[in-house]
Structures are given as structure tokens and as C-alpha cells.
Enzyme design. Structure first.
Site, PDB file in Angstrom:
ATOM      1  N   THR A   1       6.404   0.646   1.861  1.00 52.04           N
ATOM      2  CA  THR A   1       7.467   1.506   2.487  1.00 52.04           C
ATOM      3  C   THR A   1       6.631   2.370   3.566  1.00 52.04           C
ATOM      4  O   THR A   1       5.964   3.412   3.034  1.00 52.04           O
ATOM      5  CB  THR A   1       8.254   2.243   1.599  1.00 52.04           C
ATOM      6  OG1 THR A   1       8.853   1.308   0.548  1.00 52.04           O
ATOM      7  CG2 THR A   1       9.264   3.068   2.295  1.00 52.04           C
TER       8      THR A   1
ATOM      9  N   LYS B   1       8.100  10.973  -0.299  1.00 49.42           N
ATOM     10  CA  LYS B   1       7.375  10.268   0.792  1.00 49.42           C
ATOM     11  C   LYS B   1       8.361   9.645   1.542  1.00 49.42           C
ATOM     12  O   LYS B   1       8.507   9.864   2.883  1.00 49.42           O
ATOM     13  CB  LYS B   1       6.355   9.365   0.244  1.00 49.42           C
ATOM     14  CG  LYS B   1       5.563   8.411   1.337  1.00 49.42           C
ATOM     15  CD  LYS B   1       5.094   7.506   0.908  1.00 49.42           C
ATOM     16  CE  LYS B   1       6.024   6.169   0.755  1.00 49.42           C
ATOM     17  NZ  LYS B   1       5.587   5.004   0.594  1.00 49.42           N
TER      18      LYS B   1
ATOM     19  N   LYS C   1      15.379   0.280   4.482  1.00 50.29           N
ATOM     20  CA  LYS C   1      14.805   0.807   2.991  1.00 50.29           C
ATOM     21  C   LYS C   1      14.817   2.384   2.968  1.00 50.29           C
ATOM     22  O   LYS C   1      15.426   3.140   2.194  1.00 50.29           O
ATOM     23  CB  LYS C   1      13.377   0.345   2.911  1.00 50.29           C
ATOM     24  CG  LYS C   1      12.415   1.026   1.993  1.00 50.29           C
ATOM     25  CD  LYS C   1      12.748   0.546   0.715  1.00 50.29           C
ATOM     26  CE  LYS C   1      12.217   1.225  -0.595  1.00 50.29           C
ATOM     27  NZ  LYS C   1      12.712   1.114  -1.873  1.00 50.29           N
TER      28      LYS C   1
ATOM     29  N   LEU D   1       1.004  -1.065  -0.044  1.00 44.31           N
ATOM     30  CA  LEU D   1       0.079   0.113  -0.080  1.00 44.31           C
ATOM     31  C   LEU D   1       0.929   1.412  -0.051  1.00 44.31           C
ATOM     32  O   LEU D   1       2.009   1.122   0.270  1.00 44.31           O
ATOM     33  CB  LEU D   1      -1.064  -0.170   1.264  1.00 44.31           C
ATOM     34  CG  LEU D   1      -1.879  -1.176   1.255  1.00 44.31           C
ATOM     35  CD1 LEU D   1      -2.302  -1.711   2.571  1.00 44.31           C
ATOM     36  CD2 LEU D   1      -3.033  -1.310   0.418  1.00 44.31           C
ATOM     37  N   PRO D   2       0.249   2.406  -0.433  1.00 42.15           N
ATOM     38  CA  PRO D   2       0.932   3.662  -0.358  1.00 42.15           C
ATOM     39  C   PRO D   2       1.766   4.010   0.970  1.00 42.15           C
ATOM     40  O   PRO D   2       3.044   4.309   0.958  1.00 42.15           O
ATOM     41  CB  PRO D   2       0.001   4.752  -1.060  1.00 42.15           C
ATOM     42  CG  PRO D   2      -1.207   3.826  -1.435  1.00 42.15           C
ATOM     43  CD  PRO D   2      -1.053   2.422  -0.609  1.00 42.15           C
TER      44      PRO D   2
HETATM   45  N1  LIG Z   1       6.742   2.017  -7.456  1.00 40.96           N
HETATM   46  C1  LIG Z   1       7.662   2.053  -7.008  1.00 40.96           C
HETATM   47  O1  LIG Z   1       8.748   2.105  -7.915  1.00 40.96           O
HETATM   48  C2  LIG Z   1       8.227   1.365  -5.821  1.00 40.96           C
HETATM   49  C3  LIG Z   1       9.496   1.051  -5.270  1.00 40.96           C
HETATM   50  C4  LIG Z   1       9.722   0.398  -4.375  1.00 40.96           C
HETATM   51  C5  LIG Z   1       8.776   0.580  -3.074  1.00 40.96           C
HETATM   52  N2  LIG Z   1       7.727   1.267  -3.717  1.00 40.96           N
HETATM   53  C6  LIG Z   1       6.562   1.156  -2.365  1.00 40.96           C
HETATM   54  O2  LIG Z   1       5.636   0.335  -2.602  1.00 40.96           O
HETATM   55  C7  LIG Z   1       4.573   0.718  -2.081  1.00 40.96           C
HETATM   56  C8  LIG Z   1       3.322   0.661  -3.214  1.00 40.96           C
HETATM   57  O3  LIG Z   1       3.773   1.416  -4.196  1.00 40.96           O
HETATM   58  P1  LIG Z   1       3.014   1.336  -5.418  1.00 40.96           P
HETATM   59  O4  LIG Z   1       3.934   2.068  -6.693  1.00 40.96           O
HETATM   60  O5  LIG Z   1       2.339   0.026  -6.032  1.00 40.96           O
HETATM   61  O6  LIG Z   1       1.803   2.367  -5.276  1.00 40.96           O
HETATM   62  P2  LIG Z   1       0.451   2.417  -6.080  1.00 40.96           P
HETATM   63  O7  LIG Z   1      -0.245   3.666  -5.609  1.00 40.96           O
HETATM   64  O8  LIG Z   1       0.610   2.142  -7.493  1.00 40.96           O
HETATM   65  O9  LIG Z   1      -0.321   1.435  -5.479  1.00 40.96           O
HETATM   66  C9  LIG Z   1      -1.232   1.164  -4.200  1.00 40.96           C
HETATM   67  C10 LIG Z   1      -2.527   0.363  -4.103  1.00 40.96           C
HETATM   68  O10 LIG Z   1      -3.028   0.429  -2.813  1.00 40.96           O
HETATM   69  C11 LIG Z   1      -4.361   0.453  -2.952  1.00 40.96           C
HETATM   70  N3  LIG Z   1      -4.997   1.173  -2.074  1.00 40.96           N
HETATM   71  C12 LIG Z   1      -4.845   2.254  -1.279  1.00 40.96           C
HETATM   72  N4  LIG Z   1      -5.413   2.411   0.000  1.00 40.96           N
HETATM   73  C13 LIG Z   1      -6.159   0.962   0.035  1.00 40.96           C
HETATM   74  C14 LIG Z   1      -7.162   0.504   0.837  1.00 40.96           C
HETATM   75  N5  LIG Z   1      -7.459   1.097   2.037  1.00 40.96           N
HETATM   76  N6  LIG Z   1      -7.527  -0.653   0.663  1.00 40.96           N
HETATM   77  C15 LIG Z   1      -7.155  -1.576  -0.421  1.00 40.96           C
HETATM   78  N7  LIG Z   1      -6.382  -0.869  -1.582  1.00 40.96           N
HETATM   79  C16 LIG Z   1      -5.848   0.298  -1.066  1.00 40.96           C
HETATM   80  C17 LIG Z   1      -4.380   1.634  -4.269  1.00 40.96           C
HETATM   81  O11 LIG Z   1      -5.719   1.530  -4.946  1.00 40.96           O
HETATM   82  C18 LIG Z   1      -3.435   1.165  -5.346  1.00 40.96           C
HETATM   83  O12 LIG Z   1      -3.965   0.244  -6.153  1.00 40.96           O
HETATM   84  C19 LIG Z   1       4.723   2.281  -1.652  1.00 40.96           C
HETATM   85  O13 LIG Z   1       4.657   2.323  -0.208  1.00 40.96           O
HETATM   86  C20 LIG Z   1       5.856   2.587  -2.239  1.00 40.96           C
HETATM   87  O14 LIG Z   1       6.521   3.559  -1.733  1.00 40.96           O
HETATM   88  C21 LIG Z   1       7.413   1.504  -4.746  1.00 40.96           C
END
Ligand SMILES: NC(=O)c1ccc[n+]([C@@H]2O[C@H](COP(=O)([O-])OP(=O)(O)OC[C@H]3O[C@@H](n4cnc5c(N)ncnc54)[C@H](O)[C@@H]3O)[C@@H](O)[C@H]2O)c1
Length: 304
Positions: A102, A252, A177, A64-65
Site C-alpha cells: 500500500t 500510514k 485502497k 513492502l511497507p
Molecule cells: N498487515 C496487514 O494486515 C495488511 C493488510 C493490507 C495491506 N497491507 C500492506 O501490505 C504491505 C506489507 O505489509 P506487512 O504487514 O506484510 O508488512 P511487514 O512489515 O510485516 O513486512 C514487510 C517486509 O518487507 C521487508 N523489507 C523492507 N524493506 C525491504 C527491502 N529494501 N528489501 C527487501 N525486503 C524489505 C521487511 O523485512 C519485512 O519482512 C504494507 O504496505 C501494508 O500497508 C498490510
């Protein structure tokens, strides 16, 4: 194994897909219907809530975000005790919960205590490797939790990653991280400054990058992900800063590092400055660009 997977975004979607390919039965939930549909089309079962996904699970994964989303998914909404929609309201005793988002170490530790009180081990397992690594199943997982929990979760994480590293007790995966991303942001800004200065003083960017990358200034931000357009054909800088790791995600993570530093009275002078620069760049409307686009702030440019 029956796995509940909650959060099917840029990272969670491809990670869940790899677990399906590895032969696991997935019960998925996301607030976005589209994200769920594509997984259901590939064999996952749609759940109506995090609690519904976790009810018959043998393993729970969240991706999740930010901290508030993880808290809502595990505890439900509506304050203490929740409204019955969270994972903790239904998950069978003993089932491990792994949060791959994260977030900050303190939130993970608090949630781990809540989970432990009802007999569920919780580990933090944030990832590096980006969306490419998520799709290819080559992520690195930084796992915080007891040795027993690590042994329990490692085989499942191997379905989504190449390097599964035990960092120590719960919360230490997040520590690893946010420290890595703090350094990444600072090194990216440093490379952006050096490249901008060099070009302003008249050197060819390719020549400068070549010197840096065989000299003591060499680092990942310079030799793999150089922010100057055209220096590296495969870096986001050479495709208008699209794809890659977003400015808002870096902002973030820098916020998490700065907050955590305050809690332990650790000065973070460059980390604080890095956060301000990413805050400014995001505020100017560039939150969705790759984080290497920070070079354009230093050069006073806007993307075409
Ligand atoms: N994108 C990257 O390159 C990357 C790399 C490493 C780590 N991360 C970390 O991984 C995590 C996810 O990143 P992402 O890029 O997939 O984000 P994203 O925003 O693409 O996906 C998050 C998903 O969570 C869902 N969501 C939010 N609240 C929710 C809830 N209450 N119930 C159910 N679903 C819910 C959203 O609808 C969305 O589909 C973050 O913490 C980010 O910092 C991302």
C-alpha cells in the site's frame, strides 16, 4: 512460472507460500534472514538482492511497507541509475512487475514510467483481507494497469486471492485502497465515539451494538469489528486488541490519503482529524495494537 517475490513479512510470507503451493518456482528476497529461511525450508530459493531475485524471473512481485522501500527495491540505492541491486537493473525485458504494497498513487505512476522505459509493464495491486486473507489465499487485489497487463497478471494473483478487480490505469489500485482505508478509519472512530457515549450514559454495550447493527448506524466497524471489548468474541477488541490491522499501518494509510488529497486540492476534514487521532495514539506507544483500540484513546484508558 519463475516468480521473484520480494518482501516476506506478515502479508508477503503467506502470499509467497500460497504461490509455492500453486506450483510456482519462487526466488525470494527479504532484508530479514528469518523471513527468507522459512520460505526456503518450504522450497523457495534464496536470492542475494532484489536484482538477483529478478534476473531469471518471468514475473516479479513486491510486498513492502512503504513508498521508500518499494523505490529502493525497484531502483536500488545510490541515487539515479541505482547501484545495480534493484529489480530494474536485472529484470528481463517484458517481464511484468506487480507491487502489492500500500503506497501512494504518484510513486507507483513514477515507477511505472521508469519500468516502461526499459520495456517492463508495472501494475499496482494493493490488497485487502489482512493476514488471515493472505494465509487463506482469499485476498482482494485492487489492480491498476492497462487491460493487457491486467490479463497477464490476473492468473498469478488468483493463486493468492479470491477477488481480482481491475480498477483502471496504473495507480488506481492504490486510489481504491487508500479511499477505502480512509473511510474505514473514520467509521471506526465514529463507532468508537458512539459506543463510548452510550456506555457512559448507562446502556449495555451489547444492547447498543445490537440496535446500531439493525439500524442506520450499521457499518463494518460496528457489525463485524466492533471496538468495544466483549461485544464480538472474534474481534481484536475481545483479545486485548492483539492481531488484526495495526495502528501504525492505519496511520500510514491515512498519511497517504491526506498527502494524495493535498495534491488534488481535495478537502479531507475528517480524514485529517482521523490522522491526528491515530498519530496521537501511536505516539503514546500503541502503534502495534489493532486500529480498533482507538476507542481507548476516547475513553482515556490504557491497555492492561
Ligand atoms: N498487515 C496487514 O494486515 C495488511 C493488510 C493490507 C495491506 N497491507 C500492506 O501490505 C504491505 C506489507 O505489509 P506487512 O504487514 O506484510 O508488512 P511487514 O512489515 O510485516 O513486512 C514487510 C517486509 O518487507 C521487508 N523489507 C523492507 N524493506 C525491504 C527491502 N529494501 N528489501 C527487501 N525486503 C524489505 C521487511 O523485512 C519485512 O519482512 C504494507 O504496505 C501494508 O500497508 C498490510
Amino acid at each position: 512460472m519463475r516468480i521473484a517475490f520480494i518482501g516476506l513479512g506478515h502479508m508477503g510470507g503467506p502470499m509467497a507460500r500460497n504461490l509455492l503451493r500453486a506450483g510456482h518456482a519462487l526466488h525470494v528476497f527479504d532484508l530479514g534472514a528469518e523471513a527468507m529461511h522459512s520460505l526456503v525450508a518450504e522450497g523457495a530459493q534464496a536470492a542475494a538482492s532484489p536484482a538477483d531475485a529478478a534476473r531469471n524471473a518471468e514475473f516479479v512481485i513486491t510486498m513492502l511497507p512503504a513508498p521508500r522501500h518499494v523505490e529502493a527495491v525497484l531502483c536500488g540505492s545510490g541515487g539515479p541509475g541505482g547501484d545495480g541491486t534493484g529489480v530494474l537493473a536485472s529484470v528481463p525485458r517484458g517481464v511484468p512487475i506487480v507491487d502489492c504494497s500500500t503506497i501512494d498513487p504518484a510513486t507507483v505512476q513514477r515507477l511505472a514510467q521508469l519500468a516502461a522505459a526499459q520495456g517492463n509493464p508495472l501494475a499496482d495491486a494493493p490488497v485487502s483481507g489482512g493476514t488471515g486473507g493472505a494465509a487463506a489465499g482469499t485476498l482482494t487485489f485492487m489492480v491498476g494497469g492497462s487491460a493487457e497487463v491486467f490479463a497477464q497478471v490476473q492468473p498469478v494473483l488468483q493463486g493468492m486471492g479470491q477477488h481480482i478487480v481491475h480498477c483502471g490505469p496504473v495507480g488506481t489500485g492504490q486510489v481504491a485502497k487508500i479511499c477505502n482505508n480512509l473511510l474505514l478509519a473514520i467509521s471506526m472512530i465514529g463507532v468508537a465515539e458512539a459506543m463510548s457515549l452510550g456506555v457512559a450514559l448507562g446502556i449495555d454495550p451489547q444492547v447498543l451494538a445490537g440496535i446500531v447493527n439493525t439500524s442506520s448506524g450499521r457499518c463494518w466497524s460496528a457489525d463485524t469489528y466492533n471496538p468495544y471489548p466483549g461485544v464480538m468474541p472474534n474481534a481484536p477488541a475481545s483479545r486485548g486488541y492483539s492481531g488484526g490491522f495495526g495502528v501504525d499501518l492505519m496511520r500510514k494509510d491515512l498519511g497517504l490519503a491526506n498527502d494524495a488529497a493535498r495534491q488534488v486540492h481535495q478537502p479531507l476534514p475528517l480524514g485529517a482529524q482521523a490522522l491526528q487521532l491515530y498519530e496521537l495514539w501511536s505516539r503514546q506507544g500503541h502503534g502495534q495494537l489493532d486500529f480498533s483500540s482507538i476507542i481507548q484513546l476516547l475513553q482515556g484508558q490504557r491497555p492492561a
